[in-house]
Design a protein around this motif. Structure first.
Motif, short mmCIF file in Angstrom:
data_model
loop_
_atom_site.label_atom_id
_atom_site.label_comp_id
_atom_site.label_asym_id
_atom_site.label_seq_id
_atom_site.Cartn_x
_atom_site.Cartn_y
_atom_site.Cartn_z
N MET A 1 23.61 -100.46 1.10
CA MET A 1 24.49 -100.76 2.20
C MET A 1 23.65 -101.25 3.38
O MET A 1 22.58 -100.73 3.64
N ALA A 2 24.14 -102.18 4.08
CA ALA A 2 23.39 -102.78 5.18
C ALA A 2 23.42 -101.87 6.40
O ALA A 2 24.40 -101.18 6.66
N PHE A 3 22.33 -101.86 7.13
CA PHE A 3 22.27 -101.13 8.38
C PHE A 3 22.62 -102.08 9.52
O PHE A 3 22.53 -103.29 9.37
N ILE A 4 22.98 -101.51 10.65
CA ILE A 4 23.46 -102.31 11.77
C ILE A 4 22.42 -103.33 12.24
O ILE A 4 22.77 -104.41 12.69
N HIS A 5 21.14 -103.01 12.12
CA HIS A 5 20.09 -103.91 12.59
C HIS A 5 19.70 -104.98 11.57
O HIS A 5 18.95 -105.87 11.88
N GLU A 6 20.24 -104.89 10.35
CA GLU A 6 19.88 -105.85 9.32
C GLU A 6 20.75 -107.10 9.40
O GLU A 6 21.92 -107.04 9.74
N ARG A 7 20.14 -108.23 9.03
CA ARG A 7 20.89 -109.48 8.95
C ARG A 7 21.59 -109.54 7.60
O ARG A 7 21.00 -109.24 6.58
N ARG A 8 22.85 -109.90 7.60
CA ARG A 8 23.58 -110.01 6.34
C ARG A 8 23.14 -111.26 5.61
O ARG A 8 23.13 -112.34 6.16
N GLU A 9 22.78 -111.08 4.36
CA GLU A 9 22.33 -112.20 3.54
C GLU A 9 23.47 -112.82 2.75
O GLU A 9 23.35 -113.95 2.29
N PHE A 10 24.55 -112.08 2.58
CA PHE A 10 25.70 -112.58 1.82
C PHE A 10 26.94 -111.83 2.29
O PHE A 10 26.84 -110.79 2.93
N SER A 11 28.09 -112.36 1.98
CA SER A 11 29.33 -111.74 2.45
C SER A 11 29.98 -110.85 1.40
O SER A 11 30.87 -110.08 1.74
N SER A 12 29.53 -110.93 0.15
CA SER A 12 30.14 -110.14 -0.91
C SER A 12 29.09 -109.77 -1.96
O SER A 12 28.41 -110.64 -2.50
N TRP A 13 28.98 -108.47 -2.22
CA TRP A 13 28.08 -108.01 -3.28
C TRP A 13 28.52 -108.58 -4.62
O TRP A 13 27.70 -108.99 -5.43
N VAL A 14 29.83 -108.61 -4.87
CA VAL A 14 30.35 -109.10 -6.15
C VAL A 14 29.97 -110.56 -6.35
O VAL A 14 29.48 -110.96 -7.41
N GLN A 15 30.20 -111.38 -5.33
CA GLN A 15 29.87 -112.80 -5.43
C GLN A 15 28.38 -113.01 -5.59
O GLN A 15 27.94 -113.83 -6.39
N ALA A 16 27.57 -112.27 -4.83
CA ALA A 16 26.12 -112.42 -4.92
C ALA A 16 25.60 -111.98 -6.28
O ALA A 16 24.71 -112.62 -6.85
N LEU A 17 26.17 -110.92 -6.83
CA LEU A 17 25.78 -110.47 -8.17
C LEU A 17 26.13 -111.53 -9.20
O LEU A 17 25.30 -111.89 -10.04
#
Length: 65
Positions: free
Chosen positions: A1-17
């Motif tokens: 799970m992403a932390f508040i200080h992290e940049r999101r690399e993708f919008s969906s775990w399912v799509q990225a997987l």
């Protein structure tokens, strides 16, 4: 799970997987969920993380709004 200080690399775990865009570390997060019995497969773990992110707004959760 992403932390508040992290940049999101993708919008969906399912799509990225499905697109094979996850890093080894991100795959390890999914595998740990499977190993700990939280999910039956990597795909189910990804769905659970997507669901959690849709239900919990990190800013609201962190500050109690």
């Amino acid at each position: 799970m992403a932390f508040i200080h992290e940049r999101r690399e993708f919008s969906s775990w399912v799509q990225a997987l499905g697109a094979e865009e996850l890093t080894l570390e991100q795959l390890a997060v999914l595998q740990a969920m499977v190993d700990e019995g939280e999910a039956g497969s990597l795909a189910q773990a990804a769905q659970l993380l997507d669901w959690q992110e849709s239900v919990i707004d990190n800013d609201e959760h962190m500050y109690g709004f």
